[in-house]
Design a protein around this motif. Structure first.
Motif, PDB file in Angstrom:
ATOM      1  N   SER A  16       1.031  -3.691  -3.383  1.00 42.81           N
ATOM      2  CA  SER A  16       2.130  -4.185  -2.547  1.00 42.81           C
ATOM      3  C   SER A  16       1.738  -5.406  -1.717  1.00 42.81           C
ATOM      4  O   SER A  16       2.601  -6.124  -1.227  1.00 42.81           O
ATOM      5  N   HIS A  38       1.383  -0.001  -8.180  1.00 45.24           N
ATOM      6  CA  HIS A  38       1.420   1.171  -7.298  1.00 45.24           C
ATOM      7  C   HIS A  38       1.342   0.745  -5.832  1.00 45.24           C
ATOM      8  O   HIS A  38       0.713  -0.261  -5.488  1.00 45.24           O
ATOM      9  N   LEU A  59      -2.694   8.183  -2.115  1.00 43.48           N
ATOM     10  CA  LEU A  59      -3.973   8.463  -2.798  1.00 43.48           C
ATOM     11  C   LEU A  59      -4.506   9.840  -2.440  1.00 43.48           C
ATOM     12  O   LEU A  59      -5.266  10.446  -3.193  1.00 43.48           O
ATOM     13  N   ASN A  98      -7.664  -0.453  -6.752  1.00 42.79           N
ATOM     14  CA  ASN A  98      -7.774  -1.417  -5.656  1.00 42.79           C
ATOM     15  C   ASN A  98      -7.387  -0.835  -4.301  1.00 42.79           C
ATOM     16  O   ASN A  98      -7.932  -1.229  -3.271  1.00 42.79           O
ATOM     17  N   ALA A  99      -6.445   0.115  -4.284  1.00 44.53           N
ATOM     18  CA  ALA A  99      -5.934   0.620  -3.001  1.00 44.53           C
ATOM     19  C   ALA A  99      -7.081   1.158  -2.160  1.00 44.53           C
ATOM     20  O   ALA A  99      -7.983   1.827  -2.664  1.00 44.53           O
TER      21      ALA A  99
HETATM   22  P1  NDP Z   1      -4.616  -4.196   2.315  1.00 43.58           P
HETATM   23  O1  NDP Z   1      -4.795  -3.372   3.536  1.00 43.58           O
HETATM   24  O2  NDP Z   1      -4.026  -5.562   2.444  1.00 43.58           O
HETATM   25  O3  NDP Z   1      -3.736  -3.375   1.231  1.00 43.58           O
HETATM   26  C1  NDP Z   1      -4.083  -2.042   0.936  1.00 43.58           C
HETATM   27  C2  NDP Z   1      -3.268  -1.525  -0.227  1.00 43.58           C
HETATM   28  O4  NDP Z   1      -3.697  -0.192  -0.477  1.00 43.58           O
HETATM   29  C3  NDP Z   1      -1.771  -1.486   0.047  1.00 43.58           C
HETATM   30  O5  NDP Z   1      -1.075  -1.768  -1.145  1.00 43.58           O
HETATM   31  C4  NDP Z   1      -1.538  -0.022   0.460  1.00 43.58           C
HETATM   32  O6  NDP Z   1      -0.240   0.467   0.122  1.00 43.58           O
HETATM   33  C5  NDP Z   1      -2.578   0.700  -0.381  1.00 43.58           C
HETATM   34  N1  NDP Z   1      -3.003   1.934   0.279  1.00 43.58           N
HETATM   35  C6  NDP Z   1      -3.677   2.073   1.438  1.00 43.58           C
HETATM   36  N2  NDP Z   1      -3.873   3.377   1.736  1.00 43.58           N
HETATM   37  C7  NDP Z   1      -3.275   4.089   0.737  1.00 43.58           C
HETATM   38  C8  NDP Z   1      -3.110   5.470   0.478  1.00 43.58           C
HETATM   39  N3  NDP Z   1      -3.565   6.422   1.278  1.00 43.58           N
HETATM   40  N4  NDP Z   1      -2.442   5.813  -0.643  1.00 43.58           N
HETATM   41  C9  NDP Z   1      -1.949   4.886  -1.485  1.00 43.58           C
HETATM   42  N5  NDP Z   1      -2.072   3.566  -1.298  1.00 43.58           N
HETATM   43  C10 NDP Z   1      -2.727   3.171  -0.197  1.00 43.58           C
HETATM   44  O7  NDP Z   1      -6.055  -4.241   1.611  1.00 43.58           O
HETATM   45  P2  NDP Z   1      -6.816  -5.442   0.864  1.00 43.58           P
HETATM   46  O8  NDP Z   1      -5.913  -6.087  -0.094  1.00 43.58           O
HETATM   47  O9  NDP Z   1      -7.501  -6.253   1.884  1.00 43.58           O
HETATM   48  O10 NDP Z   1      -7.959  -4.608   0.103  1.00 43.58           O
HETATM   49  C11 NDP Z   1      -7.834  -4.164  -1.237  1.00 43.58           C
HETATM   50  C12 NDP Z   1      -9.121  -3.436  -1.620  1.00 43.58           C
HETATM   51  O11 NDP Z   1     -10.233  -4.291  -1.440  1.00 43.58           O
HETATM   52  C13 NDP Z   1      -9.388  -2.196  -0.762  1.00 43.58           C
HETATM   53  O12 NDP Z   1      -9.975  -1.191  -1.545  1.00 43.58           O
HETATM   54  C14 NDP Z   1     -10.378  -2.718   0.266  1.00 43.58           C
HETATM   55  O13 NDP Z   1     -11.150  -1.672   0.795  1.00 43.58           O
HETATM   56  C15 NDP Z   1     -11.176  -3.690  -0.562  1.00 43.58           C
HETATM   57  N6  NDP Z   1     -11.844  -4.710   0.216  1.00 43.58           N
HETATM   58  C16 NDP Z   1     -11.150  -5.585   1.014  1.00 43.58           C
HETATM   59  C17 NDP Z   1     -11.802  -6.538   1.746  1.00 43.58           C
HETATM   60  C18 NDP Z   1     -11.137  -7.527   2.627  1.00 43.58           C
HETATM   61  O14 NDP Z   1     -11.829  -8.281   3.310  1.00 43.58           O
HETATM   62  N7  NDP Z   1      -9.819  -7.613   2.647  1.00 43.58           N
HETATM   63  C19 NDP Z   1     -13.281  -6.635   1.698  1.00 43.58           C
HETATM   64  C20 NDP Z   1     -13.902  -5.692   0.822  1.00 43.58           C
HETATM   65  C21 NDP Z   1     -13.201  -4.759   0.119  1.00 43.58           C
HETATM   66  P3  NDP Z   1       1.026   0.289   1.168  1.00 43.58           P
HETATM   67  O15 NDP Z   1       1.205  -1.202   1.307  1.00 43.58           O
HETATM   68  O16 NDP Z   1       2.176   0.922   0.495  1.00 43.58           O
HETATM   69  O17 NDP Z   1       0.608   0.936   2.442  1.00 43.58           O
END
Ligand code: NDP
Length: 243
Positions: free
Chosen positions: A12, A33, A63, A89-90
Motif C-alpha cells: 500500500s 497485499h 500478518l 515486504n510488509a
Molecule cells: P512502511 O511502514 O512504509 O509500510 C509498511 C507496509 O507493511 C504497509 O503496506 C503496511 O500495510 C504493511 N504492514 C505493516 N504491518 C502489518 C501487519 N501487521 N499486517 C499486514 N501488513 C502490515 O514500510 P517500508 O516501506 O519503509 O518498509 C518495507 C519493508 O522494508 C519492511 O519490512 C521494513 O521493515 C523494511 N525496511 C525498511 C527500511 C526503511 O528505512 N524504510 C529499512 C530497512 C528495512 P498498511 O499500509 O495497510 O498498514
C-alpha cells in the motif's frame, strides 16, 4: 509478455508500493497485499492496471492473523494458480531504548515481522513446489538485522530472524529451482523512518543520503529475473555503504 504472478505484501505504500510499480513495468501480474490502507491499495491497483495492462488482484489481512492469511492466500491460489514469486515486504517497527521498550512493542514487532514470514510463506510454498516451475522468494530484512541498531532491539531481533529463516528455506527449496534471498535495506525514505533522527543518521551513511524505495525495488526486480536464477540463500544490502 511475461504472465507470471507475484505476491507483494505491504504494497500500500513505501517500498512495497515501489516494488509493485517496478514489477508491473516488467510485465508481471500482481497480487497486492496490505493490512488496513485498502483505499490506497485499490488506487494503486487501478493505476497499475491502467498504465501497464497487467492483471492486479488485492488481498487484505493482518500478518498476525495466521488463519486469515492462510484462508485469503489459499483462496487466491485455488482460484488463479500458484505464484511465480513472493516478496515478503510488509513489516513494522516500534522503536524505543531498551529500558523503555514495552512488552507490547516487543511482541508486535517480533510477531509482525517474524510470524509474518511463516503466515505468508507457509500457505504459498507447496503450491509453488507442486507447479514444478522455477520460482522466487524475496524477504525484507534490514541493516538493523545485520549489525543491530540503537533503539531497535526488537526490530533488530526480528530482522535477524528473517535472515536465518530465509537461508534455511533457501536450502529446502534449492533443488526445486526456487531461489530464496533476503534484501537488507539501510535507511530508505518512507513513512517508517519519519520518526527517526534522520539528520543524525545521514552523517553515518557513507553516501550521506537516504535511499529511495525505487532503489530497493530495482534489486528485487533483478532477483526475480531469469538472470538471477543461480543466486540463492544470499543477503543483499542496499544501504549507501552503511555496513
Ligand atoms: P512502511 O511502514 O512504509 O509500510 C509498511 C507496509 O507493511 C504497509 O503496506 C503496511 O500495510 C504493511 N504492514 C505493516 N504491518 C502489518 C501487519 N501487521 N499486517 C499486514 N501488513 C502490515 O514500510 P517500508 O516501506 O519503509 O518498509 C518495507 C519493508 O522494508 C519492511 O519490512 C521494513 O521493515 C523494511 N525496511 C525498511 C527500511 C526503511 O528505512 N524504510 C529499512 C530497512 C528495512 P498498511 O499500509 O495497510 O498498514
Amino acid at each position: 509478455m511475461n504472465r507470471q504472478t507475484v505476491l507483494i505484501t505491504g504494497a500500500s505504500r513505501g517500498i512495497g508500493r515501489a516494488i509493485a510499480c517496478r514489477l508491473a513495468r516488467e510485465g508481471f501480474d500482481l497480487v497486492l497485499h496490505c493490512r488496513s490502507r485498502k483505499e490506497q491499495l485499490a488506487a494503486l491497483a487501478e493505476e497499475i492496471q491502467e498504465c501497464q495492462g497487467v492483471i492486479v488482484r488485492q488481498l487484505c489481512f493482518d500478518l498476525l492473523d495466521r488463519e486469515g492469511a492462510a484462508a485469503a492466500l489459499t483462496r487466491d491460489i485455488e482460484a488463479h494458480g500458484a505464484y511465480y514469486a513472493v516478496v515478503c515486504n510488509a513489516g513494522l517497527a516500534r522503536d524505543a531504548a531498551f529500558p523503555a521498550l514495552t512488552g507490547e512493542d516487543w511482541d508486535q514487532v517480533v510477531h509482525a515481522n517474524l510470524d509474518g514470514f511463516y503466515n505468508v510463506l507457509h500457505p504459498v510454498v507447496m503450491p509453488m513446489v507442486r507447479s514444478r516451475r522455477p520460482g522466487r522468494i524475496v524477504t525484507l530484512s534490514s541493516v538493523a538485522g545485520l549489525i543491530g541498531n540503537r533503539g531497535q532491539v526488537n526490530y533488530s531481533a526480528a530482522k535477524a530472524g528473517i535472515i536465518g529463516a530465509t537461508k534455511a528455506l533457501a536450502l529446502e527449496l534449492a533443488k526445486r529451482q526456487i531461489t530464496v534471498n533476503c534484501v537488507a535495506p539501510g535507511l530508505i525514505e518512507t513513512e517508517m523512518v519519519e520518526a527517526l533522527p534522520v539528520e543524525e543518521i545521514r552523517q553515518m551513511i557513507p553516501q550521506r543520503r537516504l535511499g529511495s524505495p525505487e532503489e530497493v525495488a530495482g534489486l528485487v526486480a533483478f532477483l526475480l529475473s531469469e538472470e538471477a536464477a543461480y543466486i540463492t540463500r544470499q543477503v543483499i544490502a542496499v544501504n549507501g555503504g552503511l555496513c
